[in-house]
Design an enzyme around this catalytic site. Sequence first.
Site, PDB file in Angstrom:
ATOM      1  N   GLU A   1      -5.350  13.706   8.524  1.00 14.60           N
ATOM      2  CA  GLU A   1      -6.323  13.228   7.545  1.00 14.60           C
ATOM      3  C   GLU A   1      -7.537  12.733   8.323  1.00 14.60           C
ATOM      4  OE1 GLU A   1      -6.643   9.743   4.157  1.00 14.60           O
ATOM      5  OE2 GLU A   1      -5.913   9.290   6.161  1.00 14.60           O
TER       6      GLU A   1
ATOM      7  N   ASN B   1      -2.442   4.040  12.790  1.00 19.68           N
ATOM      8  CA  ASN B   1      -3.688   3.296  12.981  1.00 19.68           C
ATOM      9  C   ASN B   1      -3.425   1.802  12.873  1.00 19.68           C
ATOM     10  OD1 ASN B   1      -6.712   2.907  12.891  1.00 19.68           O
ATOM     11  ND2 ASN B   1      -6.107   2.006  10.934  1.00 19.68           N
ATOM     12  N   HIS B   2      -2.447   1.462  12.031  1.00 18.61           N
ATOM     13  CA  HIS B   2      -2.205   0.049  11.740  1.00 18.61           C
ATOM     14  C   HIS B   2      -0.732  -0.148  11.398  1.00 18.61           C
ATOM     15  CE1 HIS B   2      -3.316   2.269   8.063  1.00 18.61           C
ATOM     16  NE2 HIS B   2      -2.270   1.647   7.559  1.00 18.61           N
TER      17      HIS B   2
ATOM     18  N   GLN C   1      -3.311  -4.907   6.760  1.00 17.42           N
ATOM     19  CA  GLN C   1      -2.995  -3.768   7.635  1.00 17.42           C
ATOM     20  C   GLN C   1      -3.771  -3.875   8.961  1.00 17.42           C
ATOM     21  OE1 GLN C   1      -4.111  -0.881   4.639  1.00 17.42           O
ATOM     22  NE2 GLN C   1      -2.001  -0.219   4.370  1.00 17.42           N
TER      23      GLN C   1
ATOM     24  N   ARG D   1       2.160  14.263   9.139  1.00 14.79           N
ATOM     25  CA  ARG D   1       0.831  14.156   8.518  1.00 14.79           C
ATOM     26  C   ARG D   1       0.247  12.866   9.093  1.00 14.79           C
ATOM     27  NH1 ARG D   1      -1.724   9.934   5.475  1.00 14.79           N
ATOM     28  NH2 ARG D   1      -3.322  10.835   4.182  1.00 14.79           N
TER      29      ARG D   1
ATOM     30  N   ASP E   1       0.863  -1.194   0.000  1.00 21.01           N
ATOM     31  CA  ASP E   1       0.000   0.000   0.000  1.00 21.01           C
ATOM     32  C   ASP E   1       0.896   1.240   0.000  1.00 21.01           C
ATOM     33  OD1 ASP E   1      -2.084   1.798   0.128  1.00 21.01           O
ATOM     34  OD2 ASP E   1      -2.459   1.501   2.282  1.00 21.01           O
TER      35      ASP E   1
ATOM     36  N   GLU F   1     -10.697   5.535  17.480  1.00 21.49           N
ATOM     37  CA  GLU F   1     -11.952   4.827  17.749  1.00 21.49           C
ATOM     38  C   GLU F   1     -11.674   3.555  18.543  1.00 21.49           C
ATOM     39  OE1 GLU F   1     -13.725   3.876  13.953  1.00 21.49           O
ATOM     40  OE2 GLU F   1     -12.228   2.339  13.526  1.00 21.49           O
TER      41      GLU F   1
ATOM     42  N   ASP G   1      -5.156  -3.327  12.545  1.00 17.30           N
ATOM     43  CA  ASP G   1      -5.218  -2.095  13.348  1.00 17.30           C
ATOM     44  C   ASP G   1      -4.524  -2.279  14.690  1.00 17.30           C
ATOM     45  OD1 ASP G   1      -6.667  -0.971  11.356  1.00 17.30           O
ATOM     46  OD2 ASP G   1      -8.373  -0.396  12.608  1.00 17.30           O
TER      47      ASP G   1
ATOM     48  N   ASP H   1      -2.058   9.871   9.450  1.00 12.28           N
ATOM     49  CA  ASP H   1      -2.882   9.034   8.573  1.00 12.28           C
ATOM     50  C   ASP H   1      -4.121   8.543   9.331  1.00 12.28           C
ATOM     51  OD1 ASP H   1      -2.908   7.561   5.968  1.00 12.28           O
ATOM     52  OD2 ASP H   1      -2.963   5.822   7.299  1.00 12.28           O
TER      53      ASP H   1
END
Length: 545
Positions: free
Chosen positions: A242, A102-103, A168, A198, A60, A207, A170, A200
Site C-alpha cells: 500500500e 510502520n507502527h 499507533q 500486504r 483500528d 521515511e 511509529d 501496510d
Amino acid sequence: MPERWYQQAVIYCLDVETFQDSNGDGVGDLRGLTSRLDYLARLGVSTIWLNPIHPTPGRDDGYDLTDYYAVDPRLGTLGDFVELVHQCDNRGIRLIIDLVVNHTSDEHPWFVSARSDPDSPYRDWYVWSPTEPPNAEEGVVFPGYQRGTWSHDEQSDSWYHHRFYAFQPDLNWSNPAVREEIGRVVAFWLELGVSGFRMDGAPFVIEEVHPDTADRVMHYEWLNDLRDLIAWRRGDAVVLAEANVPREQILEFFGPRGDRLPMMFNFAENQQMFLALARGSAAPLVTAVQSSPAIPPAASWATFLRNHDEIDLSGLRESERADVFAKFGPDKDMQLYDRGIRRRLAPMLGGDPERIRLAYVLQFSLPGTPVIRYGEEIGMGEDLSLDQRNAIRTPMQWADAPQAGFSPAEETVRPVIAKGDFGYPAVNVRDQQRDPESLLSWFQRVLPVLRESPEFGSGKCTVLDTRHEAVLGLRYDCPTGSVLAVLNLGTDAVTVDLSPQPGVTDGFPVDVFADRDYPAAGDLSAVELAGSGYRWLRLSRAVGA
Ligand code: NOJ
C-alpha cells in the site's frame, strides 16, 4: 504461461472477524474461514489476503497490534492458522497476510516498556522528541480524527511520532534492531506457510523522521533488504504494498530493476475508475492507462474498486472529486476525511446490476491483478450508523437466516445489515447461489474466464482509439495470445469501429465474455455494445485456440 503466480492471481481480501463465526461467540474466526474455503474456491479466488490477525486492543480494526508472533485469541490459535494454510494448500489457494510494521499499538509491550523508562532497551524502537516538534500538527492521515503526528506522552514527558492515530506509535526503522526484528517476523510467517504479505503504509515505513524538520529521507534500500530476506526464505513469496504516492514515486517502490516491492495497489487508477463511472466517460482511464509508467517485467499492479478503507479521491481535481461525490456519495455522512467515500460499491451504483457488473469488468480489464473484497461478490451494502470506515466492515451475509448465517450469537462483532435493499434477507450467498442471474453466479462465471486469460495480468496493454467518448478499448498481447476489452461506460447503445487500427484485425475475434449475446465481431468494423455493455474478445491464442 508466465512464471509469476501473482500476475495471474485473483486476490480476495477478508477480515477474519467478520467472515464466519465457528464457535458462537459472535466473532468470526479462523475455523469459520476454513469452513468457507470451498465457497472461495468455487468463486474462482486463487489467493486470500487476511486483514490483520494479531492480538489487538481493536481500535483500528487490528491495524493496532500488540504481538507480531501470535493470533488474536478471538480468532483462534496458531494451530488454527496452520490448519487454514494446510486447507488452502489442499485447494491450491495461497494465503497472504497484512504486514503492519510502520507502527504498533501503544499497548504493545515494546511501547509500554519504551515509555516507562528512558533506559528501556525498546526506547529507541520508537521515534521521540524531548519537546514539541514545530510540525507536530502536520501530515495527519485521518483529518477530523487525528490531532497531529506527534503526541505528548505524559509518562516519559516527551513526544512520540505517529503517522496514523495517536494510539499507533511509529516504529523507528532507522534503528537496525527494529529492522532485524521485523525480518524475524516476516521469516516466522513465511515459515508458517504464507505466500507473502500486504504491506501496510509502505511509504511511512521507510521515511526517516526527525522532530526538527518536515523533510523526510526515504530509505528505499530497506525495501531491497526486505525483498532479499523474503526471496531467501521463500523464493516465490510476494509483497503487495500500500503506497498511495504520486506516480513519479511509484517506480522507486518497485525498484529500478524490480528488486524492491513486486506488487503495488494502483490508487491513481482506482480514482479514475470512479471518475469514469460517474461521468460515463472513458477519457479518465484512457489518460490514466496511457500515462501509467512502464514497470519492470516482474512487477505488477493490483487493481481494486473497494478496499477496507474509504475511497480516497484526494488525487482528483476539485471539480472531478465534486462529480464523484455528487454521483456516488452526495450526503456528508457518506464522505470521510474530507477526501473519500465510506460506502460499498453496490449501493454507490444504486444497486443497478448492469452498472455493478460493468464496474467489475472495468476493474478486471485494466492492467494488473484484481483484488476484491469479501461481500462485493454478492453486492453487500454499508451501515452508515457505524463509525468511520466500520460502515463497510459488517459481517458477511451468508443466508436469509438469523445474523445472516454469520454467527449463532445474539450479539455480533459488528451488527449485520438486516434491513433495506442491502440487508441480508435481500442480499445473501445462499439465495444467489441458487439464482443463475445473480451477481454471485456472474462472478463465478467471470473469474474463471479472467484466469483463463493471462493476457490481462501480464500482457502488453495498448489503448485503442474507439473514437467514442464513452467507450474504452484495450488490447493485450502476450505469448499466450491477444485479447481485446471493449467497454461502454455510457448508458446508450453504441457501435464502434475498431478495424482500421494497426494490428487489431488479426485473428478471428471471438466473444469470451460479454454482457449479452452480440452479433459476431467479424472484422471489428462494427462492434456493438449495449448501454453499460462490455465484451472481451479473443483475437488469437497460441495453444489450444
Ligand atoms: C492503512 C490501512 O489500510 C488502514 O486501514 C489503517 O487504518 C492504517 N493503515 C493504519 O494502520
